[in-house]
Design an enzyme around this catalytic site. Structure first.
Site, PDB file in Angstrom:
ATOM      1  N   THR A   2      -4.013  -6.914 -26.011  1.00 28.29           N
ATOM      2  CA  THR A   2      -5.049  -7.191 -25.005  1.00 28.29           C
ATOM      3  C   THR A   2      -5.068  -8.686 -24.692  1.00 28.29           C
ATOM      4  OG1 THR A   2      -6.678  -7.389 -26.753  1.00 28.29           O
ATOM      5  CG2 THR A   2      -6.542  -5.257 -25.639  1.00 28.29           C
ATOM      6  N   SER A  61      -4.318  -7.226  -5.442  1.00 30.82           N
ATOM      7  CA  SER A  61      -5.556  -6.785  -4.785  1.00 30.82           C
ATOM      8  C   SER A  61      -6.774  -7.293  -5.549  1.00 30.82           C
ATOM      9  CB  SER A  61      -5.602  -5.257  -4.721  1.00 30.82           C
ATOM     10  OG  SER A  61      -4.504  -4.781  -3.989  1.00 30.82           O
ATOM     11  N   TRP A  86      -2.441  -7.126   4.360  1.00 34.66           N
ATOM     12  CA  TRP A  86      -2.559  -5.910   3.545  1.00 34.66           C
ATOM     13  C   TRP A  86      -4.025  -5.509   3.530  1.00 34.66           C
ATOM     14  CZ3 TRP A  86       0.786  -2.467   2.381  1.00 34.66           C
ATOM     15  CH2 TRP A  86       0.563  -1.552   1.340  1.00 34.66           C
ATOM     16  N   SER A  96       0.710 -11.597  -6.060  1.00 40.05           N
ATOM     17  CA  SER A  96       0.896 -10.274  -6.677  1.00 40.05           C
ATOM     18  C   SER A  96       2.176 -10.271  -7.504  1.00 40.05           C
ATOM     19  CB  SER A  96       0.996  -9.202  -5.586  1.00 40.05           C
ATOM     20  OG  SER A  96       1.532  -8.002  -6.129  1.00 40.05           O
ATOM     21  N   HIS A 137       8.226  -7.240  -5.838  1.00 42.10           N
ATOM     22  CA  HIS A 137       7.906  -8.583  -5.356  1.00 42.10           C
ATOM     23  C   HIS A 137       8.898  -9.567  -6.011  1.00 42.10           C
ATOM     24  CE1 HIS A 137       3.745  -7.866  -3.516  1.00 42.10           C
ATOM     25  NE2 HIS A 137       4.343  -6.713  -3.651  1.00 42.10           N
ATOM     26  N   HIS A 139     -16.329  -8.963 -16.939  1.00 37.96           N
ATOM     27  CA  HIS A 139     -17.694  -8.428 -17.057  1.00 37.96           C
ATOM     28  C   HIS A 139     -18.821  -9.381 -16.641  1.00 37.96           C
ATOM     29  CE1 HIS A 139     -15.748  -5.251 -19.404  1.00 37.96           C
ATOM     30  NE2 HIS A 139     -15.215  -6.194 -20.151  1.00 37.96           N
ATOM     31  N   ASN A 158     -14.261  -5.717 -14.645  1.00 35.93           N
ATOM     32  CA  ASN A 158     -13.173  -5.903 -15.599  1.00 35.93           C
ATOM     33  C   ASN A 158     -11.880  -5.804 -14.808  1.00 35.93           C
ATOM     34  OD1 ASN A 158     -11.220  -5.974 -17.474  1.00 35.93           O
ATOM     35  ND2 ASN A 158     -12.036  -4.372 -18.792  1.00 35.93           N
ATOM     36  N   ARG A 166      -9.134  -7.615 -15.889  1.00 42.78           N
ATOM     37  CA  ARG A 166      -8.161  -8.274 -16.759  1.00 42.78           C
ATOM     38  C   ARG A 166      -6.823  -7.547 -16.759  1.00 42.78           C
ATOM     39  NH1 ARG A 166     -12.580  -8.307 -20.977  1.00 42.78           N
ATOM     40  NH2 ARG A 166     -11.670  -6.292 -21.479  1.00 42.78           N
TER      41      ARG A 166
HETATM   42  C1  LIG Z   1      -0.379  -9.645   1.566  1.00 43.20           C
HETATM   43  C2  LIG Z   1      -0.696  -8.760   0.394  1.00 43.20           C
HETATM   44  N1  LIG Z   1      -1.909  -8.817  -0.180  1.00 43.20           N
HETATM   45  C3  LIG Z   1      -2.222  -8.045  -1.233  1.00 43.20           C
HETATM   46  C4  LIG Z   1      -1.310  -7.149  -1.762  1.00 43.20           C
HETATM   47  C5  LIG Z   1      -1.724  -6.312  -2.916  1.00 43.20           C
HETATM   48  O1  LIG Z   1      -1.033  -6.605  -4.098  1.00 43.20           O
HETATM   49  P1  LIG Z   1      -1.011  -5.517  -5.278  1.00 43.20           P
HETATM   50  O2  LIG Z   1      -0.083  -4.446  -4.850  1.00 43.20           O
HETATM   51  O3  LIG Z   1      -0.504  -6.285  -6.475  1.00 43.20           O
HETATM   52  O4  LIG Z   1      -2.384  -5.035  -5.458  1.00 43.20           O
HETATM   53  C6  LIG Z   1      -0.030  -7.044  -1.193  1.00 43.20           C
HETATM   54  C7  LIG Z   1       0.936  -6.102  -1.731  1.00 43.20           C
HETATM   55  O5  LIG Z   1       2.106  -6.124  -1.422  1.00 43.20           O
HETATM   56  C8  LIG Z   1       0.291  -7.878  -0.080  1.00 43.20           C
HETATM   57  O6  LIG Z   1       1.496  -7.812   0.509  1.00 43.20           O
END
Ligand SMILES: Cc1ncc(COP(=O)(O)O)c(C=O)c1O
Length: 400
Positions: free
Chosen positions: A43, A71, A99, A195, A200, A227, A262, A264
């Site tokens: 962890t 994300s 995205w 990301s 990637h 948290h 969370n 992490r």
């Molecule tokens: C511009 C952009 N933002 C966010 C993300 C999201 O990343 P993840 O897939 O790691 O959640 C991506 C995924 O390719 C992306 O191209």
């Protein structure tokens, strides 16, 4: 090779010319296995800290916070503005091309997003459209995407920041190592997100990083990731908050200062990240060179994303534009026949997707809509060489 996805039951083909290939190789896995034989803590702990420090050094920011996806990194940037009270009027400009999770947290956290048209050259944010929004709405935040490794034309955007004053957030989730006039993307804004998903520039299986030079943002990111407690903060800040809230020693490790999540990751992913960092510059160099080869071979026979002179594109895929939807359909079918992987140009126009248009109405910016109607990907990854790219270009150019 064909295989069935165990979750959806769909059949996938693994093709010789896939868009994405893994950056975690067999030798990397051997090292992970050897490390696991030491029965380390898995962890989040010291490996995570080591990885964050190494990443911050690589990028050139003071702080980096490792989380479980790109994300989540996007979400954390918005949440840190929010919880620190620096979201201002909560109006945010979001890009039409990016995205979904570049934009979704603004909706989830009750910001007021306005969508901005895409720049016809970089497919990043169009500065003239941005200025029109700034003039009218006076938003306190702008989030941009360096679209698939093509740096935004930062000059005009930074001038607008000078003129209007706003928090600039950079989504660099697919643009590791891209540069604007020598400066790494992810170092222009108040915070930036990366990301580490499969395919990637480097992978920690799943993973993301938020980067900043701002101490206050850093503290909020650390608390929000875990948290809302303050025990992950540097000692002095932890002591300051504990004293401020009059908490005793017994309660302090489990005192929740702000409403958190969370998000992490784990030390296992961080360990993989450390190994991946050893490969990163080499992989970026390969992607940069491959992208230049595409540009050299395709020339002006098709439209594709370009950067400002002096900038460096570190692309995750080569984004091309057909002349019409019909032509794209034909190109896609020829690519399929030749076992060359392709797909829609990410979301192309986020404002055409239900998550946005059901709430705000469709976004009709002509550049973003052209990407939606006519854009597609060609593979760029570290496994491709000149022969592969010549072959891919030959197939596409014959198709048009
Ligand atoms: C511009 C952009 N933002 C966010 C993300 C999201 O990343 P993840 O897939 O790691 O959640 C991506 C995924 O390719 C992306 O191209």
């Amino acid at each position: 090779m064909e295989y069935e996805d165990f979750m959806t039951g769909h059949t996938f083909r693994s093709r010789p010319l896939d868009l994405a290939v893994d950056t975690i190789g067999e030798q990397d896995l051997e090292r992970v296995i050897a490390w696991l034989r030491e029965y380390p803590r898995l962890t989040m702990a010291n490996e995570t800290r080591r990885f964050e420090e190494a990443w911050a050094k690589w990028l050139g920011t003071k702080y980096a916070v490792f989380c479980n996806s790109g994300s989540s990194a996007d979400l954390l940037m918005y949440a840190a503005l929010d919880s620190s009270g620096r979201a201002g009027n909560r109006k945010v400009v979001v890009p039409a091309t990016g995205w979904v999770t570049t934009v979704a947290p603004s909706m989830q956290l009750g910001f007021e997003p306005t969508m901005c048209e895409t720049d016809a050259m970089t497919f990043g944010m169009d500065a003239a459209s941005l200025e029109a929004i700034l003039e009218k709405e006076h938003p306190d935040t702008v989030i941009l995407v360096h679209e698939l490794g093509v740096p935004n034309n930062m000059g005009p955007i930074l001038s607008l920041r000078e003129k209007y004053g706003f928090n600039l957030l950079e989504d660099c989730c697919a643009s590791h190592g891209a540069r604007h006039q020598g400066q790494m993307v992810g170092t222009f804004g108040l915070m930036s997100a990366f990301s580490f998903y499969y395919g990637h520039h480097m992978s920690t299986i799943e993973g993301g990083m938020v980067c900043t030079d701002d101490e206050e943002m850093y503290y909020h990111l650390l608390m929000l990731r875990s948290h809302g407690w303050c025990k992950d903060l540097p000692k002095e800040e932890y002591a300051r908050l504990v004293a401020k809230h009059g908490v005793d020693d017994f309660h302090s490790p489990f005192t929740f200062v702000i409403p958190g999540y969370n998000l992490r990751s784990t030390d296992l992913s961080a360990y993989i990240g450390m190994i991946q960092l050893e490969h990163l510059d080499g992989i970026i160099a390969k992607r940069v060179a491959n992208h230049l080869m595409y540009q050299e071979i395709i020339g002006d026979k098709m439209r594709y994303a370009k950067c400002m002179p002096g900038d460096v594109i570190s692309s995750i895929s080569f984004c091309a534009i057909a002349e019409s939807t019909e032509q794209r359909k034909h190109i896609v079918s020829v690519l399929n026949d030749n076992e060359i992987d392709t797909r829609l140009f990410t979301a192309a126009n986020l404002g055409q997707h239900p998550f946005w248009k059901v709430r705000y109405g469709a976004f009709e910016g002509p550049v973003a809509t052209t990407l939606y109607d006519c854009g597609f990907f060609l593979p760029n990854n570290q496994a491709l060489d000149r022969g592969d790219i010549e072959h891919i270009c030959d197939v596409v150019l014959k198709a048009i």
